[in-house]
Design an enzyme around this catalytic site. Sequence first.
Site, PDB file in Angstrom:
ATOM      1  N   TRP A 190       0.822  -1.218   0.000  1.00 49.95           N
ATOM      2  CA  TRP A 190       0.000   0.000   0.000  1.00 49.95           C
ATOM      3  C   TRP A 190       0.846   1.253   0.000  1.00 49.95           C
ATOM      4  O   TRP A 190       0.514   2.226  -0.691  1.00 49.95           O
ATOM      5  CB  TRP A 190      -0.992  -0.010   1.158  1.00 49.95           C
TER       6      TRP A 190
ATOM      7  N   ASP B 214      -1.925   6.219   6.618  1.00 49.74           N
ATOM      8  CA  ASP B 214      -2.997   5.416   6.023  1.00 49.74           C
ATOM      9  C   ASP B 214      -3.308   4.331   7.051  1.00 49.74           C
ATOM     10  O   ASP B 214      -2.545   3.381   7.205  1.00 49.74           O
ATOM     11  CB  ASP B 214      -2.513   4.814   4.697  1.00 49.74           C
TER      12      ASP B 214
ATOM     13  N   LYS C 125     -12.660  -2.157   6.007  1.00 50.43           N
ATOM     14  CA  LYS C 125     -11.927  -3.161   6.772  1.00 50.43           C
ATOM     15  C   LYS C 125     -12.480  -3.240   8.190  1.00 50.43           C
ATOM     16  O   LYS C 125     -12.765  -4.313   8.687  1.00 50.43           O
ATOM     17  CB  LYS C 125     -10.428  -2.821   6.832  1.00 50.43           C
TER      18      LYS C 125
HETATM   19  C1  LIG Z   1      -7.724  -1.673   1.556  1.00 47.56           C
HETATM   20  C2  LIG Z   1      -6.673  -0.630   1.683  1.00 47.56           C
HETATM   21  C3  LIG Z   1      -6.625   0.453   0.810  1.00 47.56           C
HETATM   22  C4  LIG Z   1      -7.520   0.462  -0.402  1.00 47.56           C
HETATM   23  O1  LIG Z   1      -8.422   1.392  -0.452  1.00 47.56           O
HETATM   24  P1  LIG Z   1      -9.579   1.418  -1.544  1.00 47.56           P
HETATM   25  O2  LIG Z   1     -10.750   1.766  -0.698  1.00 47.56           O
HETATM   26  O3  LIG Z   1      -9.684   0.107  -2.240  1.00 47.56           O
HETATM   27  O4  LIG Z   1      -9.196   2.517  -2.465  1.00 47.56           O
HETATM   28  C5  LIG Z   1      -5.646   1.413   1.006  1.00 47.56           C
HETATM   29  N1  LIG Z   1      -4.755   1.301   2.010  1.00 47.56           N
HETATM   30  C6  LIG Z   1      -4.772   0.253   2.847  1.00 47.56           C
HETATM   31  C7  LIG Z   1      -3.761   0.155   3.932  1.00 47.56           C
HETATM   32  C8  LIG Z   1      -5.732  -0.737   2.708  1.00 47.56           C
HETATM   33  O5  LIG Z   1      -5.765  -1.788   3.545  1.00 47.56           O
END
Ligand SMILES: *Cc1c(COP(=O)(O)O)cnc(C)c1O
Length: 377
Positions: A110, A184, A208
């Site tokens: 990511w 993030d 998540k």
């Molecule tokens: C799932 C995830 C994303 C993805 O985000 P989208 O909603 O698919 O754009 C970004 N960063 C992390 C750490 C994730 O686990």
Amino acid sequence: MTQQQPQPAGTRPYNFSAGPAAMPEAVLQRAASEMLDWQGSGMSVMEMSHRGKEFGAICTQAEADIRTLLAVPEHFHILFMQGGGLGENAIVPMNLSRGTAADFVITGSWSIKSQKEAQRYCTANIAASNAGDHHTRLPDPSTWQLSKDASYVHLCTNETINGIEFQQLPDLAALGSDAPLVIDFSSHVASRSVDWRRVGLAFGGAQKNLGPAGLTLVIVRDDLLGHALEICPSAFNYKIVADNKSMYNTPPTWGIYMAGLTFQWLLQQTEGALTGVAAMEQRNIAKARLLYDFIDASSFYLNKIDPGCRSRMNVPFFLADESRNDAFLAGAREAGLLQLKGHKSVGGMRASIYNAMPLEGVRALVSYMREFERSHA
Ligand SMILES: *Cc1c(COP(=O)(O)O)cnc(C)c1O
């Protein structure tokens, strides 16, 4: 349309999906009961004006609850947006970079994506990377090459695909940087507390740990608003979104409602004297320990991540004999253990054990793994 019989409570399989992921059953039940008529309004939440008093109340409550849960200080804005984590990979540099430079710490899939996307809007420096270690350990902050002119420093604090997590946030000031830290936290938000003294902005997709896909949570410090690039779409300009209390355009109303129900559920959770996120953190530590301890004690299964930075949320593991992968997954499905297949870039298995996964779910997984090992070793 044919109608499906509802499943009796407490009999659903355990779902280990990395995302969109399992939600607390109590939240799904509550949403089902309010689906056609939200609290006597005669409307489903999906059918309400986002500017009406009913949805206004839902949104205000959700914001207040996540502020309480994460102990978000007053000088941070809570924004409900769309575009997901990948959207934020562009929205953050458009709002924060001022077209100059930003530093990225590469720790897995990511953060790699975030750095690549940011290059379109600013100079995206790589301050550190664990690619040489195949993303199995975190680069020590004392080795990070932070630049003097960075507008922000980006970290992915839980790498969902690789299963690696920061156990504490770095103190950038102590490392000689006065740039704000952007995290993030998509895949571990609300699983542990956040030290806001060390954070300028946090973002996460809801799918998540908070609710359904379609909602993005952004928590941003006041002084970081108002510096967006000219090209930034108005709907993604944090200052405009904040000034309009997340109602500049139609927000993801259903997602906010479902996340709001999840926040209420989280507020009710207790572990001993602990409540809310502190209670979840204790439970998550216990869940992760149970699974990692079992894997480490076995030579049939293995996890390759440095024990000091293993994720409490996403546990990738391998069978020593990978020719048994399909049998493992088929048996798991039969035992009511769903979506254990690993990400295609890593292979093997991955058990995502977010807040909604009870300890009993991890116990069920471990006993299946023990039995599979016994019958195949
Ligand atoms: C799932 C995830 C994303 C993805 O985000 P989208 O909603 O698919 O754009 C970004 N960063 C992390 C750490 C994730 O686990």
